[in-house]
Design a protein around this motif. Structure first.
Motif, PDB file in Angstrom:
ATOM      1  N   PRO A  57       5.361  43.187  24.165  1.00 28.24           N
ATOM      2  CA  PRO A  57       5.524  41.815  23.656  1.00 28.24           C
ATOM      3  C   PRO A  57       5.880  40.885  24.521  1.00 28.24           C
ATOM      4  O   PRO A  57       6.102  41.111  25.657  1.00 28.24           O
ATOM      5  CB  PRO A  57       6.866  42.407  22.738  1.00 28.24           C
ATOM      6  CG  PRO A  57       7.728  43.413  23.615  1.00 28.24           C
ATOM      7  CD  PRO A  57       6.631  44.365  24.231  1.00 28.24           C
ATOM      8  N   GLY A  58       5.644  39.683  24.171  1.00 29.37           N
ATOM      9  CA  GLY A  58       5.788  38.640  24.977  1.00 29.37           C
ATOM     10  C   GLY A  58       6.218  37.454  23.911  1.00 29.37           C
ATOM     11  O   GLY A  58       5.720  37.347  22.819  1.00 29.37           O
ATOM     12  N   LEU A  59       6.265  36.268  24.456  1.00 28.25           N
ATOM     13  CA  LEU A  59       6.508  34.984  23.770  1.00 28.25           C
ATOM     14  C   LEU A  59       5.789  33.880  24.545  1.00 28.25           C
ATOM     15  O   LEU A  59       6.002  33.538  25.520  1.00 28.25           O
ATOM     16  CB  LEU A  59       7.987  34.487  23.768  1.00 28.25           C
ATOM     17  CG  LEU A  59       8.874  35.506  22.780  1.00 28.25           C
ATOM     18  CD1 LEU A  59      10.328  34.952  23.140  1.00 28.25           C
ATOM     19  CD2 LEU A  59       8.773  35.285  21.542  1.00 28.25           C
ATOM     20  N   ALA A  60       4.693  33.258  23.720  1.00 27.59           N
ATOM     21  CA  ALA A  60       3.920  32.002  24.230  1.00 27.59           C
ATOM     22  C   ALA A  60       4.435  30.892  23.743  1.00 27.59           C
ATOM     23  O   ALA A  60       4.443  30.556  22.408  1.00 27.59           O
ATOM     24  CB  ALA A  60       2.605  32.183  23.921  1.00 27.59           C
ATOM     25  N   PRO A  61       4.760  29.834  24.759  1.00 21.84           N
ATOM     26  CA  PRO A  61       5.148  28.501  24.282  1.00 21.84           C
ATOM     27  C   PRO A  61       4.209  27.633  23.573  1.00 21.84           C
ATOM     28  O   PRO A  61       2.922  27.610  24.184  1.00 21.84           O
ATOM     29  CB  PRO A  61       5.886  27.861  25.499  1.00 21.84           C
ATOM     30  CG  PRO A  61       4.875  28.504  26.536  1.00 21.84           C
ATOM     31  CD  PRO A  61       4.758  29.954  26.179  1.00 21.84           C
ATOM     32  N   THR A  62       4.317  26.898  22.731  1.00 21.59           N
ATOM     33  CA  THR A  62       3.422  25.935  22.062  1.00 21.59           C
ATOM     34  C   THR A  62       3.639  24.427  22.589  1.00 21.59           C
ATOM     35  O   THR A  62       4.583  24.308  23.145  1.00 21.59           O
ATOM     36  CB  THR A  62       3.438  25.821  20.440  1.00 21.59           C
ATOM     37  OG1 THR A  62       4.670  25.300  20.066  1.00 21.59           O
ATOM     38  CG2 THR A  62       3.301  27.145  19.883  1.00 21.59           C
ATOM     39  N   TYR A  88       5.128  34.914  18.971  1.00 18.69           N
ATOM     40  CA  TYR A  88       5.333  36.244  19.446  1.00 18.69           C
ATOM     41  C   TYR A  88       3.816  37.023  19.420  1.00 18.69           C
ATOM     42  O   TYR A  88       3.145  36.774  18.422  1.00 18.69           O
ATOM     43  CB  TYR A  88       6.301  37.155  18.433  1.00 18.69           C
ATOM     44  CG  TYR A  88       6.517  38.524  18.775  1.00 18.69           C
ATOM     45  CD1 TYR A  88       7.418  38.798  19.352  1.00 18.69           C
ATOM     46  CD2 TYR A  88       5.480  39.430  18.188  1.00 18.69           C
ATOM     47  CE1 TYR A  88       7.934  40.236  19.840  1.00 18.69           C
ATOM     48  CE2 TYR A  88       5.923  41.137  18.355  1.00 18.69           C
ATOM     49  CZ  TYR A  88       6.699  41.231  19.269  1.00 18.69           C
ATOM     50  OH  TYR A  88       7.045  42.561  19.735  1.00 18.69           O
ATOM     51  N   TYR A  89       3.699  37.827  20.666  1.00 17.11           N
ATOM     52  CA  TYR A  89       2.350  38.387  20.860  1.00 17.11           C
ATOM     53  C   TYR A  89       2.603  39.762  21.479  1.00 17.11           C
ATOM     54  O   TYR A  89       3.703  40.054  21.836  1.00 17.11           O
ATOM     55  CB  TYR A  89       1.363  37.548  21.624  1.00 17.11           C
ATOM     56  CG  TYR A  89       1.841  37.383  23.160  1.00 17.11           C
ATOM     57  CD1 TYR A  89       1.271  38.289  24.094  1.00 17.11           C
ATOM     58  CD2 TYR A  89       2.704  36.307  23.641  1.00 17.11           C
ATOM     59  CE1 TYR A  89       1.681  38.414  25.396  1.00 17.11           C
ATOM     60  CE2 TYR A  89       2.908  36.246  24.975  1.00 17.11           C
ATOM     61  CZ  TYR A  89       2.496  37.384  25.635  1.00 17.11           C
ATOM     62  OH  TYR A  89       2.780  37.189  26.971  1.00 17.11           O
ATOM     63  N   GLN A  90       1.589  40.620  21.282  1.00 18.31           N
ATOM     64  CA  GLN A  90       1.610  41.904  21.943  1.00 18.31           C
ATOM     65  C   GLN A  90       0.359  42.054  22.838  1.00 18.31           C
ATOM     66  O   GLN A  90      -0.736  41.869  21.898  1.00 18.31           O
ATOM     67  CB  GLN A  90       1.780  43.114  21.086  1.00 18.31           C
ATOM     68  CG  GLN A  90       3.302  43.260  20.442  1.00 18.31           C
ATOM     69  CD  GLN A  90       3.278  44.113  19.273  1.00 18.31           C
ATOM     70  OE1 GLN A  90       3.042  43.943  18.256  1.00 18.31           O
ATOM     71  NE2 GLN A  90       3.943  45.304  19.720  1.00 18.31           N
ATOM     72  N   ARG A  91       0.299  42.708  23.914  1.00 22.55           N
ATOM     73  CA  ARG A  91      -0.731  42.847  24.826  1.00 22.55           C
ATOM     74  C   ARG A  91      -0.769  44.334  25.123  1.00 22.55           C
ATOM     75  O   ARG A  91      -0.083  45.055  25.664  1.00 22.55           O
ATOM     76  CB  ARG A  91      -0.648  42.162  25.938  1.00 22.55           C
ATOM     77  CG  ARG A  91      -1.997  42.180  26.833  1.00 22.55           C
ATOM     78  CD  ARG A  91      -1.632  41.921  28.245  1.00 22.55           C
ATOM     79  NE  ARG A  91      -1.154  40.592  28.534  1.00 22.55           N
ATOM     80  CZ  ARG A  91      -1.794  39.330  29.006  1.00 22.55           C
ATOM     81  NH1 ARG A  91      -3.103  39.601  29.314  1.00 22.55           N
ATOM     82  NH2 ARG A  91      -1.216  38.172  29.200  1.00 22.55           N
TER      83      ARG A  91
END
Length: 302
Positions: A23-28, A35-38
């Protein structure tokens, strides 16, 4: 924003990695976080583009899990939740198509320089087209999976708006009763156990339905804007995938018009390819993940 669950053993170490990746968090650009998963590639070429998946209307990341598993031998993949879905906080501003495309480009900014292959399902199809047109330098290919397309005249008819409103009302009623997940139980059952648990917890809630209502606010306006000014696409491989089977909301007449519009979209690109997967219904990432991964492999030139 809800935090991601952690699968840990008794000593606090990582016990079972998630089927959809880390998981990770990408700022806008306006201060939200997505929230995303790679999911890393297993044995694929080191320099292969990263596949980034964009879901359909009010669809969270979870239903991409079968496709991610099928494609992980070729490339890394990223799935994410649009604002107000899954584990991403809601947005105060517009949820029109252009705003969603800006969020996708913010996610790509966070992921790195690319290159990326964008895979958009249903309403995610026009969304990835807009995002690619905004920053074509980092896009290595596009795959539109049974996409919504402005070339389909049925989408601009008043009867379609009535069906959208009815579907929203019925879905919200089922969500209030805790029964919406039951209506989609066959879809959830096709997912890996961890993604299925995420879908049951996050995908069938009133919160998700509120986001769906916002994304529905002016679909016709977005489609007419695309008709008036189609986003210019870079000279890259384009694959348009159509489902071959009818399903709820996609009876024979609708299915025929949707497929015709998707063929038209592929023909607008000198490197376009149109393929029909006969046994897939509209939920292609779940009903035909292996075939979809094969098309992604072909698009990547592997």
């Amino acid at each position: 924003m809800a935090q991601g669950r952690q699968n840990t053993n008794a000593t606090g170490g990582q016990a079972h990695p998630h089927s959809q990746g880390v998981p990770g968090l990408a700022p806008t650009r306006d201060g939200r976080r997505l929230y995303y998963q790679r999911l890393a590639a297993v044995g694929g070429p080191a320099q292969a583009p990263t596949i980034v998946c964009e879901g359909g209307l009010a669809a969270s990341r979870s239903y991409w899990a079968p496709f991610q598993q099928a494609v992980k031998g070729v490339a890394s993949s990223v799935v994410y939740d649009r604002s107000g879905l899954g584990r991403s906080a809601p947005a105060a501003g517009s949820r029109r198509l252009a705003a969603l495309a800006r969020d996708l480009n913010d996610l790509l900014d966070h992921l790195g320089p690319g290159p990326f292959v964008l895979v958009g399902h249903s309403w995610g199809g026009p969304l990835v087209r807009l995002a690619a047109a905004e920053r074509p330098d980092r896009i290595a290919g596009l795959m539109l999976v049974d996409p919504t397309d402005e070339a389909c005249p049925l989408l601009l008819q008043p009867s379609t708006r009535r069906q959208e409103r009815l579907g929203q009302y019925l879905s919200a009623a089922l969500a209030r009763l805790g029964l919406l997940g039951f209506a989609y139980r066959s879809l959830t059952a096709a997912l890996p156990a961890d993604a299925a648990a995420d879908m049951r917890a996050e995908g069938y809630s009133l919160r998700a339905l509120r986001t769906r209502a916002r994304e529905l606010e002016d679909i016709e306006g977005d489609l007419r804007s695309l008709l008036a000014g189609p986003p210019p696409l870079p000279d890259i491989p384009l694959t348009v995938v159509s489902a071959g089977r009818t399903s709820i909301g996609m009876p024979r007449r609708v299915r025929a018009q949707a497929t015709a519009s998707q063929l038209h979209r592929a023909r607008q690109s000198p490197r376009g390819r149109h393929v029909v997967i006969p046994h897939a219904d509209h939920m292609v990432p779940v009903t035909a993940p292996t075939e979809l991964a094969e098309e992604a492999t072909r698009l990547l030139g592997r």
